[in-house]
Design a protein around this motif. Structure first.
Motif, PDB file in Angstrom:
ATOM      1  N   LEU A   1       0.842  -1.190   0.000  1.00  0.00           N
ATOM      2  CA  LEU A   1       0.000   0.000   0.000  1.00  0.00           C
ATOM      3  C   LEU A   1       0.881   1.245   0.000  1.00  0.00           C
ATOM      4  O   LEU A   1       1.904   1.290   0.691  1.00  0.00           O
ATOM      5  CB  LEU A   1      -0.904   0.019   1.239  1.00  0.00           C
ATOM      6  CG  LEU A   1      -1.950  -1.081   1.351  1.00  0.00           C
ATOM      7  CD1 LEU A   1      -2.699  -0.946   2.677  1.00  0.00           C
ATOM      8  CD2 LEU A   1      -2.927  -1.024   0.186  1.00  0.00           C
ATOM      9  N   PRO A   2       0.518   2.285  -0.728  1.00  0.00           N
ATOM     10  CA  PRO A   2       1.305   3.519  -0.727  1.00  0.00           C
ATOM     11  C   PRO A   2       1.382   4.108   0.686  1.00  0.00           C
ATOM     12  O   PRO A   2       0.386   4.107   1.415  1.00  0.00           O
ATOM     13  CB  PRO A   2       0.511   4.449  -1.662  1.00  0.00           C
ATOM     14  CG  PRO A   2      -0.312   3.537  -2.497  1.00  0.00           C
ATOM     15  CD  PRO A   2      -0.644   2.361  -1.625  1.00  0.00           C
TER      16      PRO A   2
ATOM     17  N   LYS B   1      -2.830   8.236   5.902  1.00  0.00           N
ATOM     18  CA  LYS B   1      -4.205   8.699   6.021  1.00  0.00           C
ATOM     19  C   LYS B   1      -5.013   7.773   6.919  1.00  0.00           C
ATOM     20  O   LYS B   1      -5.793   8.230   7.765  1.00  0.00           O
ATOM     21  CB  LYS B   1      -4.841   8.762   4.622  1.00  0.00           C
ATOM     22  CG  LYS B   1      -6.335   9.083   4.592  1.00  0.00           C
ATOM     23  CD  LYS B   1      -6.628  10.472   5.084  1.00  0.00           C
ATOM     24  CE  LYS B   1      -8.096  10.826   4.847  1.00  0.00           C
ATOM     25  NZ  LYS B   1      -8.452  12.123   5.476  1.00  0.00           N
ATOM     26  N   ALA B   2      -4.801   6.475   6.779  1.00  0.00           N
ATOM     27  CA  ALA B   2      -5.551   5.501   7.574  1.00  0.00           C
ATOM     28  C   ALA B   2      -5.242   5.644   9.049  1.00  0.00           C
ATOM     29  O   ALA B   2      -6.155   5.688   9.890  1.00  0.00           O
ATOM     30  CB  ALA B   2      -5.229   4.086   7.106  1.00  0.00           C
ATOM     31  N   ILE B   3      -3.956   5.709   9.407  1.00  0.00           N
ATOM     32  CA  ILE B   3      -3.613   5.789  10.827  1.00  0.00           C
ATOM     33  C   ILE B   3      -3.984   7.145  11.407  1.00  0.00           C
ATOM     34  O   ILE B   3      -4.376   7.257  12.566  1.00  0.00           O
ATOM     35  CB  ILE B   3      -2.119   5.459  11.063  1.00  0.00           C
ATOM     36  CG1 ILE B   3      -1.878   5.173  12.545  1.00  0.00           C
ATOM     37  CG2 ILE B   3      -1.210   6.574  10.579  1.00  0.00           C
ATOM     38  CD1 ILE B   3      -2.666   4.019  13.117  1.00  0.00           C
TER      39      ILE B   3
ATOM     40  N   HIS C   1      10.575   3.487   6.542  1.00  0.00           N
ATOM     41  CA  HIS C   1      11.206   2.695   5.493  1.00  0.00           C
ATOM     42  C   HIS C   1      10.775   3.113   4.094  1.00  0.00           C
ATOM     43  O   HIS C   1      11.256   2.563   3.105  1.00  0.00           O
ATOM     44  CB  HIS C   1      10.907   1.206   5.701  1.00  0.00           C
ATOM     45  CG  HIS C   1      11.521   0.647   6.948  1.00  0.00           C
ATOM     46  ND1 HIS C   1      12.890   0.572   7.138  1.00  0.00           N
ATOM     47  CD2 HIS C   1      10.953   0.157   8.078  1.00  0.00           C
ATOM     48  CE1 HIS C   1      13.147   0.046   8.323  1.00  0.00           C
ATOM     49  NE2 HIS C   1      11.988  -0.213   8.915  1.00  0.00           N
ATOM     50  N   SER C   2       9.874   4.091   4.025  1.00  0.00           N
ATOM     51  CA  SER C   2       9.399   4.554   2.713  1.00  0.00           C
ATOM     52  C   SER C   2       9.246   6.067   2.732  1.00  0.00           C
ATOM     53  O   SER C   2       8.127   6.594   2.653  1.00  0.00           O
ATOM     54  CB  SER C   2       8.051   3.911   2.372  1.00  0.00           C
ATOM     55  OG  SER C   2       8.111   2.515   2.420  1.00  0.00           O
TER      56      SER C   2
ATOM     57  N   GLU D   1       3.275  14.555  -1.759  1.00  0.00           N
ATOM     58  CA  GLU D   1       2.378  13.401  -1.769  1.00  0.00           C
ATOM     59  C   GLU D   1       1.606  13.299  -0.459  1.00  0.00           C
ATOM     60  O   GLU D   1       0.423  12.962  -0.438  1.00  0.00           O
ATOM     61  CB  GLU D   1       3.182  12.126  -2.008  1.00  0.00           C
ATOM     62  CG  GLU D   1       3.809  12.037  -3.393  1.00  0.00           C
ATOM     63  CD  GLU D   1       4.612  10.763  -3.559  1.00  0.00           C
ATOM     64  OE1 GLU D   1       4.245   9.741  -2.955  1.00  0.00           O
ATOM     65  OE2 GLU D   1       5.612  10.791  -4.289  1.00  0.00           O
ATOM     66  N   LEU D   2       2.294  13.592   0.634  1.00  0.00           N
ATOM     67  CA  LEU D   2       1.632  13.530   1.938  1.00  0.00           C
ATOM     68  C   LEU D   2       0.638  14.674   2.095  1.00  0.00           C
ATOM     69  O   LEU D   2      -0.429  14.500   2.682  1.00  0.00           O
ATOM     70  CB  LEU D   2       2.674  13.572   3.060  1.00  0.00           C
ATOM     71  CG  LEU D   2       3.711  12.443   3.037  1.00  0.00           C
ATOM     72  CD1 LEU D   2       4.666  12.577   4.224  1.00  0.00           C
ATOM     73  CD2 LEU D   2       3.046  11.084   3.055  1.00  0.00           C
ATOM     74  N   LEU D   3       0.979  15.854   1.567  1.00  0.00           N
ATOM     75  CA  LEU D   3       0.067  16.992   1.662  1.00  0.00           C
ATOM     76  C   LEU D   3      -1.273  16.684   1.007  1.00  0.00           C
ATOM     77  O   LEU D   3      -2.322  17.175   1.435  1.00  0.00           O
ATOM     78  CB  LEU D   3       0.690  18.220   1.001  1.00  0.00           C
ATOM     79  CG  LEU D   3       1.767  18.956   1.814  1.00  0.00           C
ATOM     80  CD1 LEU D   3       2.498  19.951   0.927  1.00  0.00           C
ATOM     81  CD2 LEU D   3       1.162  19.656   3.013  1.00  0.00           C
ATOM     82  N   ASP D   4      -1.244  15.841  -0.027  1.00  0.00           N
ATOM     83  CA  ASP D   4      -2.480  15.508  -0.741  1.00  0.00           C
ATOM     84  C   ASP D   4      -3.466  14.726   0.120  1.00  0.00           C
ATOM     85  O   ASP D   4      -4.670  14.751  -0.149  1.00  0.00           O
ATOM     86  CB  ASP D   4      -2.159  14.688  -2.002  1.00  0.00           C
ATOM     87  CG  ASP D   4      -1.517  15.533  -3.091  1.00  0.00           C
ATOM     88  OD1 ASP D   4      -1.651  16.768  -3.041  1.00  0.00           O
ATOM     89  OD2 ASP D   4      -0.878  14.952  -3.986  1.00  0.00           O
ATOM     90  N   VAL D   5      -2.984  14.017   1.133  1.00  0.00           N
ATOM     91  CA  VAL D   5      -3.896  13.205   1.949  1.00  0.00           C
ATOM     92  C   VAL D   5      -4.110  13.786   3.341  1.00  0.00           C
ATOM     93  O   VAL D   5      -4.947  13.298   4.089  1.00  0.00           O
ATOM     94  CB  VAL D   5      -3.391  11.746   2.081  1.00  0.00           C
ATOM     95  CG1 VAL D   5      -3.248  11.102   0.714  1.00  0.00           C
ATOM     96  CG2 VAL D   5      -2.081  11.669   2.867  1.00  0.00           C
TER      97      VAL D   5
END
Length: 320
Positions: free
Chosen positions: A89-90, A96-98, A135-136, A142-146
């Motif tokens: 999973l990206p 976003k889930a956590i 680790h990623s 990309e994080l700002l988008d979610v």
């Protein structure tokens, strides 16, 4: 499957981004339809959710489903075992889930009169957030988008925590354990606002001098609330106490100068203001990222540590 409606007050929202297709869910999942006041059972526990289910929900504009409050721990266990550990999973989806799953835990911890509860909860959340990124490492864009930028108590704390850990990893070359500590300190940085009146915190417009004086009490209040907790390090307490100090001595509550401010607090000050600027308020829209970075740059070496500002800008401007 369908069922009787369940009172919304007994439910917790969960992002559909946290549900993995074809996985059996260890909890009941509910959906809130547009013309209903309470959620209805969508899939029972031990029943898989399909790709078609998720596609249909997204096509309807559904972003959140619901679980019973009594299933909160089952949901968080599912997240850790099926989502956080799933590197297919990206990272942005896992973040976003956590983030969504931790909101009620955080707000409950913030409301408690027991500082140890707040410390334990934020340590767990910080550990989960760091596990997603460690680790990623991702581009900040990309994080700002979610990430949610509404300057609410939880989303501001969570956003500042994510920015803080990215900056700590880059600037301090912090190891994983230290990054968790810094992420936790960021989650706690505004805890003193629990002692400030809600009417003041939610006021739209300019604060008068007396109101500003009251607001300026929150770093000291947060420090006093947490200072006897054995689970916190000095740097974390200084993030709470000193995140409004400024390098030129124009900050509060103690008007410290650059070298007198703890490095973790200097870091927190940069990302705290960045999130405040890019977040939407009732009286204004959020700044563009470029404009927020320009503001920090103009204040670099005066209000904010120049090297930290430069490092954070390099993270924000990094391209794939």
């Amino acid at each position: 499957m369908s069922g009787c409606q369940t009172p919304l007050a007994t439910m917790l929202p969960v992002s559909i981004a946290s549900l993995i297709e074809h996985e059996t869910l260890p909890f009941d999942i509910y959906v809130l339809s547009p013309h209903q006041s309470n959620p209805t059972l969508f899939r029972g526990r031990n029943y898989p959710i399909s790709r078609e289910d998720l596609t249909k929900l997204r096509s309807r504009g559904t972003l959140n489903l619901y679980v019973c409050a009594s299933d909160q721990e089952a949901y968080r266990s599912y997240l850790r075992e099926q989502v956080l550990a799933n590197e297919a999973l990206p990272p942005a989806q896992r973040l976003k889930a956590i983030s969504d799953a931790s909101k009620e835990v955080y707000l409950h911890a913030l409301a408690t009169r027991c500082p140890d509860v707040a410390v334990e909860a934020t340590n767990s959340i910080a550990d989960d957030l760091v596990r997603v990124i460690w680790h990623s490492p991702q581009l900040l864009g990309e994080l700002l988008d979610v990430m949610t930028h509404d300057y609410s108590t939880y989303h501001h704390a969570c956003n500042v925590s994510v920015y803080a850990m990215l900056l700590a990893m880059e600037y301090f070359r912090a190891d994983q354990a230290t990054t968790v500590r810094i992420a936790q300190g960021a989650l706690l940085h505004d805890i003193g606002k629990k002692h400030i009146s809600a009417s003041l915190l939610n006021k739209v417009g300019t604060l008068d001098p007396a109101e500003m004086d009251e607001l300026k009490l929150h770093p000291q209040a947060g420090f006093e609330f947490l200072c006897n907790c054995p689970g916190l390090q000095a740097g974390q307490l200084m993030m709470v106490m000193q995140h409004h100090e400024r390098c030129d001595g124009e900050g509060y509550p103690m008007a410290l100068f650059g070298s007198e401010i703890h490095p973790w607090a200097l870091l927190c000050a940069v990302v705290d203001v960045f999130d405040a600027l890019v977040s939407h308020r009732a009286y204004r829209g959020g700044y563009r990222v470029s404009d927020a970075l320009e503001y920090l740059d103009l204040q670099g070496g005066r209000g904010f540590d120049e090297d930290l500002v430069r490092c954070f800008a390099s993270i924000a401007n990094r391209k794939s």
